[in-house]
Design an enzyme around this catalytic site. Structure first.
Site, mmCIF file in Angstrom:
data_model
loop_
_atom_site.group_PDB
_atom_site.id
_atom_site.type_symbol
_atom_site.label_atom_id
_atom_site.label_comp_id
_atom_site.label_asym_id
_atom_site.label_seq_id
_atom_site.Cartn_x
_atom_site.Cartn_y
_atom_site.Cartn_z
ATOM 1 N N ASP A 150 0.833 -1.194 0.000
ATOM 2 C CA ASP A 150 0.000 0.000 0.000
ATOM 3 C C ASP A 150 0.874 1.253 0.000
ATOM 4 O O ASP A 150 2.041 1.218 0.409
ATOM 5 C CB ASP A 150 -0.901 0.031 1.232
ATOM 6 C CG ASP A 150 -1.965 -1.057 1.210
ATOM 7 O OD1 ASP A 150 -2.257 -1.561 0.116
ATOM 8 O OD2 ASP A 150 -2.473 -1.403 2.291
ATOM 9 N N LYS A 151 0.308 2.352 -0.422
ATOM 10 C CA LYS A 151 1.042 3.610 -0.533
ATOM 11 C C LYS A 151 1.774 3.967 0.767
ATOM 12 O O LYS A 151 2.962 4.288 0.755
ATOM 13 C CB LYS A 151 0.081 4.739 -0.908
ATOM 14 C CG LYS A 151 0.726 6.128 -0.955
ATOM 15 C CD LYS A 151 -0.295 7.193 -1.322
ATOM 16 C CE LYS A 151 0.342 8.580 -1.321
ATOM 17 N NZ LYS A 151 -0.631 9.642 -1.709
#
Length: 332
Positions: free
Chosen positions: A139-140
């Site tokens: 995820d970011k």
């Protein structure tokens, strides 16, 4: 407005704005140098500009596509991503927090895939042109170890290892309250029908099966705790969703219910990864150093003598033997 922030802290402009805007220090530095940051309506060009608290900080948006392209090139030129391992077949990186892995229509900032292309890497094409080389994603806001394949045969072999569990990943996370000493959690997962940004538990047979193992490593001075996680499957938001189902939340993860005071990114880090090299057939074990924001939080809330052992990959791997599951040995 999303580009305007009210500052309540004392300190350097680049450090404080990086937290508010959830961007890397390099990105913030380039914004300041490019005269895209105002403090109380005045453009500031000095990254070390001292803030006293009470200021309005504004990031001036780029309005033209050519500006955006130029900014991306500038960001990539100054982006420094640690390489944990590299040979002619693959590389393993320590992905910084706040870096998106692959491009998407809604993503305006530089992605890991774009940085790899900018650096001139030739990568596998199994996942298409927008996800060149990406074997698994993060995820970011999640940082840590990520594997990138340089050719299709290597990519295919590593993907099979993810399926048969000969590739494994260990995470650490800071959560809002301790778990019991250890726990396995599994469920079927799918997109939340009321919020498509989230994943939710579903009835058996609907969505995809997911399984994680959790260990409570240490409780902090506060009510919070540091945990270690081993994935048995790799679903979108798996750790975050599983913890929410158990009534726990990662610090900073407002999407899944975090309501504390930490206003930085989600404190989740892929600390370690292991796999069998597709060519040499040697076992590879790699640790990804913890980034400064998360490390500082841990250091402020742990006894110093505990810290070294807790963050060692062999110690964490050995801790999972409590589940009586086969843990890999780093002996070839």
């Amino acid at each position: 407005m999303e580009n305007i922030f009210f500052n309540t802290q004392r300190g350097r402009l680049d450090k404080i704005l990086s937290v508010y805007a959830k961007k890397s220090r390099n990105q913030i530095e380039q914004l300041i140098i490019s005269k895209k940051v105002k403090v109380n309506e005045n453009i500031i060009c000095k990254t070390s500009h001292a803030l006293k608290g009470g200021e309005n900080i504004e990031i001036i948006p780029y309005h033209h596509s050519e500006d955006s392209s130029a900014q991306k090139n500038m960001d990539m030129a100054h982006m420094d991503i640690e390489i944990l391992y590299e040979d002619s077949n693959l590389l393993v990186l320590n992905k910084p927090p706040m870096l998106v892995v692959h491009p998407a229509p809604t993503v305006k900032e530089v992605t890991l895939c774009e940085w790899l292309a900018y650096k001139g890497y030739t990568l596998s094409t199994l996942n298409g042109n927008t996800r060149l080389g990406i074997v698994h994603r993060l995820d970011k806001e999640t940082s840590g170890a990520i594997v990138v394949a340089k050719d299709n045969d290597t990519h295919q072999a590593l993907s099979k290892q993810l399926e048969n569990k000969s590739m494994g990943r260990y995470y650490i996370a800071l959560i809002d309250s301790p778990l019991s000493e250890y726990r396995m959690y599994d469920c079927y997962m799918a997109r939340n029908p009321k919020n498509r940004l989230k994943m939710s538990k579903t009835t058996e047979g609907k969505g995809k099966y997911s399984q994680s193992y959790f260990i409570n490593m240490r409780e902090l001075y506060t009510k919070e705790a540091l945990i270690a996680v081993k994935l048995q499957t790799g679903r979108t938001h798996q750790i975050r969703c599983h913890l929410a189902q158990m009534g726990k939340h990662i610090l900073g993860d407002e999407l899944y219910g975090w309501k504390g005071k930490w206003n930085g990114r989600i404190l989740l880090h892929a600390l370690g990864i292991y796999f069998i090299h597709p060519r040499s057939e040697k076992k590879i074990f790699l640790k990804a150093p913890v980034f400064s924001d998360m490390l500082k939080y841990i250091q402020q809330n742990y006894y110093a003598e505990d810290l070294y052992e807790i963050l060692q990959l062999p110690f964490i791997m050995d801790s999972f033997r409590v589940f009586r599951m086969h843990e890999p040995s780093n002996e070839n």
